[in-house]
Design a protein around this motif. Structure first.
Motif, mmCIF file in Angstrom:
data_model
loop_
_atom_site.group_PDB
_atom_site.id
_atom_site.type_symbol
_atom_site.label_atom_id
_atom_site.label_comp_id
_atom_site.label_asym_id
_atom_site.label_seq_id
_atom_site.Cartn_x
_atom_site.Cartn_y
_atom_site.Cartn_z
ATOM 1 N N LEU A 145 0.829 -1.204 0.000
ATOM 2 C CA LEU A 145 0.000 0.000 0.000
ATOM 3 C C LEU A 145 0.867 1.259 0.000
ATOM 4 C CD1 LEU A 145 -2.775 1.407 0.247
ATOM 5 C CD2 LEU A 145 -2.481 1.289 2.731
ATOM 6 N N ALA A 146 1.884 1.305 0.841
ATOM 7 C CA ALA A 146 2.734 2.499 0.922
ATOM 8 C C ALA A 146 3.385 2.799 -0.424
ATOM 9 C CB ALA A 146 3.796 2.302 2.002
ATOM 10 N N VAL A 147 3.859 1.763 -1.101
ATOM 11 C CA VAL A 147 4.481 1.961 -2.415
ATOM 12 C C VAL A 147 3.446 2.412 -3.430
ATOM 13 C CG1 VAL A 147 5.596 0.771 -4.336
ATOM 14 C CG2 VAL A 147 6.384 0.365 -1.998
ATOM 15 N N ALA A 148 2.250 1.810 -3.402
ATOM 16 C CA ALA A 148 1.206 2.163 -4.363
ATOM 17 C C ALA A 148 0.789 3.617 -4.222
ATOM 18 C CB ALA A 148 -0.001 1.246 -4.185
ATOM 19 N N VAL A 149 0.623 4.075 -2.992
ATOM 20 C CA VAL A 149 0.191 5.459 -2.758
ATOM 21 C C VAL A 149 1.305 6.440 -3.133
ATOM 22 C CG1 VAL A 149 -0.563 7.094 -1.002
ATOM 23 C CG2 VAL A 149 -1.450 4.766 -0.974
ATOM 24 N N ARG A 183 -8.009 -2.051 6.402
ATOM 25 C CA ARG A 183 -8.454 -2.676 5.147
ATOM 26 C C ARG A 183 -8.424 -1.686 3.984
ATOM 27 N NH1 ARG A 183 -13.296 -5.507 8.522
ATOM 28 N NH2 ARG A 183 -12.023 -7.118 9.492
ATOM 29 N N LEU A 184 -7.360 -0.900 3.951
ATOM 30 C CA LEU A 184 -7.239 0.154 2.954
ATOM 31 C C LEU A 184 -6.750 -0.381 1.616
ATOM 32 C CD1 LEU A 184 -5.488 2.814 5.213
ATOM 33 C CD2 LEU A 184 -7.766 3.065 4.219
ATOM 34 N N ASP A 185 -7.079 0.360 0.563
ATOM 35 C CA ASP A 185 -6.407 0.215 -0.715
ATOM 36 C C ASP A 185 -5.899 1.608 -1.084
ATOM 37 O OD1 ASP A 185 -8.615 1.644 -1.691
ATOM 38 O OD2 ASP A 185 -9.595 -0.143 -2.490
ATOM 39 N N ALA A 186 -5.265 1.738 -2.234
ATOM 40 C CA ALA A 186 -4.659 3.029 -2.587
ATOM 41 C C ALA A 186 -5.696 4.142 -2.618
ATOM 42 C CB ALA A 186 -3.937 2.920 -3.924
#
Length: 292
Positions: A145-149, A183-186
């Motif tokens: 997630l961190a990389v995607a954001v 339960r996050l996504d970008a």
């Protein structure tokens, strides 16, 4: 997110464990930029400057975190220390710059009701838990997630150490509002950070505001669900609220009595990857009643 069926985040989704009321309680956070390896517990860091700082922060009522930029570790250089107060009406983030861990003894950590030092940080921080030595789900889902954001250009995104609630991975903290999300996504992570920039919060996927106790988090989110209020600082309550009747105060003198009770789950829920399952008990709001 990537993973296997036996991971705790997958199992928690399967039993639909509620998010509300699962945020850690901390009115103030201090996040130390640290490019080296993170031990399982900050308090046991092999560098006594860091472990001592964590102990001093906890004793003064701060929740300490280690943070780093997503992706490959950057070169050594000046170290940033972010301080955040999450109390409604006083919520703000500041930053101090030090040359290294040996300067941590000079970082002031004032107690509650005392202004925090440092240069103001105008843009909200999104801190994504990626603490692999605490749980595999945060290492896998959190890092992805961190990389995607970050890849889509979202600013002020950091990996952080243990936030708690690995079974809700990917999970993140937004400062200075103090809301945690799971339960996050970008897309939902970006929405949560952008909402904070507008002085708002996202009720969807919120675990609660760390300013409040677990019962208070449940009560506050129940009022938001009933009213649609998004202003992050619109609601206040007893920070130490317990299950029972929790009174929530809002704008224009509005108040609500929220009944918060324990709700046994069906069976058990996972505590963490590799740890035995625990009895599943959650808090939930049974009634939201406007007060005169």
């Amino acid at each position: 997110m990537t993973g296997c069926e036996g991971r705790c985040a997958v199992l928690a989704r399967a039993v639909d464990e509620p998010l509300a009321g699962t945020a850690p309680q901390a009115a103030r956070w201090v996040a130390l930029e640290h490019r080296g390896a993170w031990p399982r517990d900050i308090a046991s860091h092999p560098d006594p400057s860091i472990s001592g700082f964590a102990a001093r922060a906890s004793a003064a009522g701060w929740r300490p975190l280690l943070i780093r930029r997503p992706g490959r570790r950057g070169p050594d250089g000046p170290t940033r220390v972010f301080l955040a107060d999450t109390v409604p009406g006083a919520a703000r983030t500041t930053v101090l710059t030090i040359t290294g861990p040996h300067d941590l003894t000079s970082v002031p950590l004032p107690r509650a009701d005392t202004p925090i030092p440092g240069e103001p940080v105008r843009d909200p921080l999104l801190l994504v838990c990626t603490h692999g030595r605490r749980d595999r789900c945060c290492a896998v889902d959190g890092r992805a997630l961190a990389v995607a954001v970050t890849t889509v250009g979202e600013p002020n995104v950091w990996e952080c150490s243990h936030l708690g609630g690995h079974r809700f991975a990917p999970t993140a903290l937004v400062l200075p509002t103090g809301y945690l999300y799971g339960r996050l996504d970008a897309a939902t992570a970006i929405s949560a950070r952008k909402a904070a920039a507008l002085g708002e919060m996202e009720a969807g996927l919120s675990r609660g505001r760390s300013t409040w106790s677990a019962a208070g988090q449940v009560a506050e989110l129940a009022v938001r669900d009933a009213t649609g209020l998004r202003d992050a600082d619109a609601l206040t309550l007893d920070p130490l609220a317990r299950p029972g009747t929790v009174v929530v105060s809002g704008p224009a003198g509005r108040r609500w009595a929220v009944e918060v009770a324990e709700r046994p789950g069906v069976g058990h829920r996972p505590a963490s990857c590799g740890v035995a399952a625990l009895p599943y008990v959650a808090l939930h709001a049974t009634a939201v009643l406007p007060l005169p």
